[in-house]
Design an enzyme around this catalytic site. Sequence first.
Site, PDB file in Angstrom:
ATOM      1  CE1 TYR A   1      -3.263   2.755   0.213  1.00 55.29           C
ATOM      2  CE2 TYR A   1      -4.028   1.892   2.235  1.00 55.29           C
ATOM      3  CZ  TYR A   1      -4.293   2.915   1.455  1.00 55.29           C
ATOM      4  OH  TYR A   1      -4.985   3.928   1.488  1.00 55.29           O
TER       5      TYR A   1
ATOM      6  CE  LYS B   1      -6.195   2.293  -2.803  1.00 56.06           C
ATOM      7  NZ  LYS B   1      -6.161   3.283  -1.570  1.00 56.06           N
TER       8      LYS B   1
END
Length: 315
Positions: A146, A178
Amino acid sequence: MTMLQGKLYEFQGLMAPVFTPFSKEDYSLNLGVIPAYAKYLAENGIKGILVNGTSGEGMSMNVEERQKVTEAWKEAASSTHHNIMVQVGGAPLPDVLKLAEHADRCGVDSLLCLPDLFNKPSSVKELLEYLQLVSNAAPKTPILYYHIPAFTGVNVLITELFSEAHRSNMVPRFAGAKFTYTNLEDGATSLRVGSELSGHSPYSVFLGSDETMLGAFALGFNSAIGTTFNILPELGKCILSSSTKNNFVQGQEHQWRLTQAVRAITKHGKWVPTMKAAMNLRTKINVGPPRPPLKCITLAQEDEMKLELARILSD
């Protein structure tokens, strides 16, 4: 686990980072909302769900609460057939490992993990070593990183992270990232890492910036995780469809409308409280308030937001 063109994990299209419903009285979990929430997303063409992310206030919950939320979404997905990604980071390492092990047992499709937020990694090797520990606790599930520097303060180049992961194979189930950042040069370059032999990179990259969707899709992204997909799923779908058809003039119109909507929402405060307010105003799903220390926006702000969104979306 999804296999596509040599990737360990890939989800193409739009994934919603779902809000965690809390009660207005004591900010406790209100899990009864989730089945209707999942049905609403499915009916609006959103096929993937990210649980316990930034929008889901994962870092404001304890381990047991995060596990209950994961279980509730996994149960709901048995009917809606959503692809489930669970964010397990943002806690002390022993708790992160518990969350990863639990998500693995639940049979989710993938894990997403923040870096350690206090002992921040100073290199891609240190970051991979951390992800290796987390991945070892979830032996059946792909793991993604992330990347959200505005919150974490960790700003490695994703291209370098992928290159080191590909070279070293330190984390065999490492599957991508992400990408919640506006450096689209790095994001676009990372899409090509490891593609020398097969023509396809083994890594999946999810755009995490609602306001740069069209530009990212033009550069080769094929998936996105955007908070506005909860509230205005039709705009996200129109942007994706326009880019797929190479109709970028139409795509610009949809992107500008979405960007205007984001500005109208977030001018009233922080991301999660304002987005939750917009969700409650614009949809049939009430996700309740944000959990303290985040604060609800005022009724006057809600009224202004409602009027401005109506104007933007009706033009």
